[in-house]
Write a protein that holds these residues in place. Structure first.
Motif, short mmCIF file in Angstrom:
data_model
loop_
_atom_site.label_atom_id
_atom_site.label_comp_id
_atom_site.label_asym_id
_atom_site.label_seq_id
_atom_site.Cartn_x
_atom_site.Cartn_y
_atom_site.Cartn_z
N GLU A 109 0.69 -1.25 0.34
CA GLU A 109 0.02 0.01 -0.03
C GLU A 109 0.73 0.88 0.24
O GLU A 109 1.63 1.66 0.49
CB GLU A 109 -0.97 -0.20 1.78
N ILE A 110 0.34 2.62 -0.99
CA ILE A 110 0.73 3.93 -0.57
C ILE A 110 0.74 4.19 0.88
O ILE A 110 0.05 4.58 1.44
CB ILE A 110 0.69 4.39 -1.94
N HIS A 111 1.48 4.54 1.69
CA HIS A 111 1.97 5.78 2.66
C HIS A 111 1.15 6.66 2.31
O HIS A 111 0.53 7.43 1.36
CB HIS A 111 2.43 5.66 3.03
N VAL A 112 0.07 6.84 4.02
CA VAL A 112 -0.61 8.53 3.68
C VAL A 112 -0.01 9.40 3.27
O VAL A 112 -0.27 10.15 2.51
CB VAL A 112 -1.08 7.64 4.94
N ASN A 113 0.85 9.19 3.65
CA ASN A 113 1.91 10.90 3.45
C ASN A 113 2.44 11.45 2.18
O ASN A 113 3.00 11.42 1.91
CB ASN A 113 2.65 10.83 4.99
#
Length: 118
Positions: A109-113
């Motif tokens: 997953e791509i990190h939120v930041n």
């Protein structure tokens, strides 16, 4: 002159008797001191034996209860070890499966930041 010599002789005899009495008194005093010392030593030995007997009695009570306590603690410890081994055997497989699933089943997953830069 005769009476003078007789008087000196009487004084010497009186002095000798006084000296003998003093020596006898010193001997009696020495005997009394020695006897008192022996009696005190006997009394001290009796007291020491009595206290030693009381100490051994108390020590046997305490040591007896300590050996009972150590047996009881050892029994409790063995019971706790068996209980922990049972829990280990019971839950080992499920914990290993959970650990392997977390490690092996990755979801990228791509990190939120994360911000894409252009």
């Amino acid at each position: 002159m005769m009476s003078q010599s007789q008087g000196i002789h009487q004084l010497l005899q009186a002095e000798k008797r006084a000296k003998d009495k003093l020596e006898e008194a010193k001997k009696r005093k020495g005997k009394r001191l020695k006897q008192a010392k022996e009696e005190a030593m006997v009394e001290i030995d009796q007291y020491r034996m009595q206290r030693d007997k009381e100490f051994r009695l108390i020590q046997s009570k305490i040591m007896g209860s300590q050996s009972n306590l150590s047996d009881e603690i050892e029994e409790q410890t063995l019971g706790k070890i068996q209980e922990l081994n049972g829990h280990y055997n019971k839950h080992m497989e499920s914990v290993m499966n959970q650990l392997l699933s977390v490690v092996c089943d990755m979801k990228p997953e791509i990190h939120v930041n994360y911000r894409a830069t252009n």
